[in-house]
Scaffold this motif. Structure first.
Motif, short mmCIF file in Angstrom:
data_model
loop_
_atom_site.label_atom_id
_atom_site.label_comp_id
_atom_site.label_asym_id
_atom_site.label_seq_id
_atom_site.Cartn_x
_atom_site.Cartn_y
_atom_site.Cartn_z
N THR A 23 53.47 -63.19 42.96
CA THR A 23 52.71 -63.60 41.90
C THR A 23 51.96 -64.57 42.30
OG1 THR A 23 54.36 -62.98 40.34
CG2 THR A 23 52.76 -64.59 39.64
N ALA A 24 52.36 -65.62 42.78
CA ALA A 24 51.74 -66.97 43.39
C ALA A 24 50.44 -66.33 44.34
CB ALA A 24 52.58 -67.75 44.15
N ALA A 25 50.69 -65.60 45.19
CA ALA A 25 49.84 -64.89 46.38
C ALA A 25 48.67 -64.38 45.49
CB ALA A 25 50.17 -63.86 47.18
N MET A 26 48.84 -63.86 44.34
CA MET A 26 47.68 -63.35 43.44
C MET A 26 46.71 -64.42 42.96
SD MET A 26 48.97 -59.89 41.60
CE MET A 26 50.25 -60.74 41.00
N GLU A 27 47.45 -65.51 42.26
CA GLU A 27 46.85 -66.58 41.96
C GLU A 27 46.23 -67.43 42.74
OE1 GLU A 27 49.95 -68.90 39.94
OE2 GLU A 27 50.10 -67.39 38.39
N MET A 28 46.62 -67.72 44.00
CA MET A 28 46.10 -68.24 45.19
C MET A 28 45.03 -67.72 45.77
SD MET A 28 48.25 -69.32 48.63
CE MET A 28 47.21 -69.39 50.21
N GLU A 29 44.94 -66.35 45.80
CA GLU A 29 43.86 -65.55 46.18
C GLU A 29 42.64 -65.86 45.36
OE1 GLU A 29 43.34 -61.20 48.32
OE2 GLU A 29 44.65 -61.34 46.47
N GLU A 30 42.79 -66.09 44.08
CA GLU A 30 41.92 -66.50 43.07
C GLU A 30 41.38 -67.77 43.34
OE1 GLU A 30 42.54 -65.47 39.06
OE2 GLU A 30 43.56 -63.31 39.54
N THR A 31 42.23 -68.89 43.37
CA THR A 31 41.95 -70.22 43.68
C THR A 31 41.09 -70.27 44.87
OG1 THR A 31 43.96 -70.67 42.65
CG2 THR A 31 42.79 -72.33 44.13
N LEU A 32 41.50 -69.55 45.95
CA LEU A 32 40.88 -69.78 47.11
C LEU A 32 39.66 -68.85 47.42
CD1 LEU A 32 43.90 -69.75 49.66
CD2 LEU A 32 42.66 -71.91 48.47
N ALA A 33 39.13 -68.02 46.55
CA ALA A 33 38.07 -67.34 46.51
C ALA A 33 36.65 -68.16 46.82
CB ALA A 33 37.69 -66.38 45.18
N PRO A 34 36.33 -69.21 46.62
CA PRO A 34 35.15 -69.92 46.72
C PRO A 34 35.32 -70.37 48.36
CG PRO A 34 36.37 -71.08 44.72
CD PRO A 34 37.31 -69.83 45.46
N LEU A 35 36.57 -70.10 49.08
CA LEU A 35 36.21 -70.50 50.44
C LEU A 35 35.86 -69.24 51.29
CD1 LEU A 35 39.78 -72.25 50.87
CD2 LEU A 35 37.69 -73.13 50.68
N SER A 36 35.56 -68.24 50.84
CA SER A 36 35.34 -67.09 51.54
C SER A 36 34.44 -67.24 52.52
CB SER A 36 34.70 -66.00 50.57
OG SER A 36 33.68 -66.25 49.69
N GLY A 37 33.37 -68.02 52.39
CA GLY A 37 32.31 -68.51 53.37
C GLY A 37 32.76 -69.58 54.38
N HIS A 38 33.50 -70.55 53.96
CA HIS A 38 33.93 -71.72 54.63
C HIS A 38 32.56 -72.84 54.83
CE1 HIS A 38 37.85 -69.86 55.50
NE2 HIS A 38 37.04 -68.84 55.33
N ASN A 39 31.42 -72.21 54.73
CA ASN A 39 30.18 -72.82 54.93
C ASN A 39 30.37 -73.48 56.25
OD1 ASN A 39 29.21 -72.65 52.40
ND2 ASN A 39 30.45 -74.30 51.39
#
Length: 100
Positions: A23-39
């Motif tokens: 359950t936490a992994a699904m939530e974490m995936e959403e939370t970390l979605a903005p990191l997809s590019g890492h800039n």
């Protein structure tokens, strides 16, 4: 499970607190979605207060690692306790990630 993201000058610090179960992994995936590019910045994942990790949590971390490599960023797991390090060893992930 609590996930905190702090954007710092030359890297992104992700702090994990609690149990990284399915359950936490699904939530974490959403939370970390903005990191997809890492800039182009490295990502440091602080596991000081991570008590447990399920296979779904490993999958999320692997996704962050793959995205980071694709953008020239390094992903480092920091302060991983012995029990969680053993999970990484048993799954073969110990050779994939950088640990500090």
């Amino acid at each position: 499970m609590k996930t905190t993201i702090q954007e710092q000058e030359n890297h992104i610090l992700v702090t994990l607190v609690g149990e990284l179960d399915t359950t936490a992994a699904m939530e974490m995936e959403e939370t970390l979605a903005p990191l997809s590019g890492h800039n182009g910045r490295d990502v440091i994942i602080d596991c000081t207060h991570l008590d447990y990790i399920a296979s779904s949590g490993l999958r999320v971390l692997l996704s962050i690692l793959k995205q980071g490599k694709a953008h020239g960023s390094k992903v480092v797991l920091k302060n991983v306790n012995d029990d969680i390090r053993e999970v990484f060893r048993l799954t073969g992930f110990i050779d994939i990630f950088n640990f500090e």
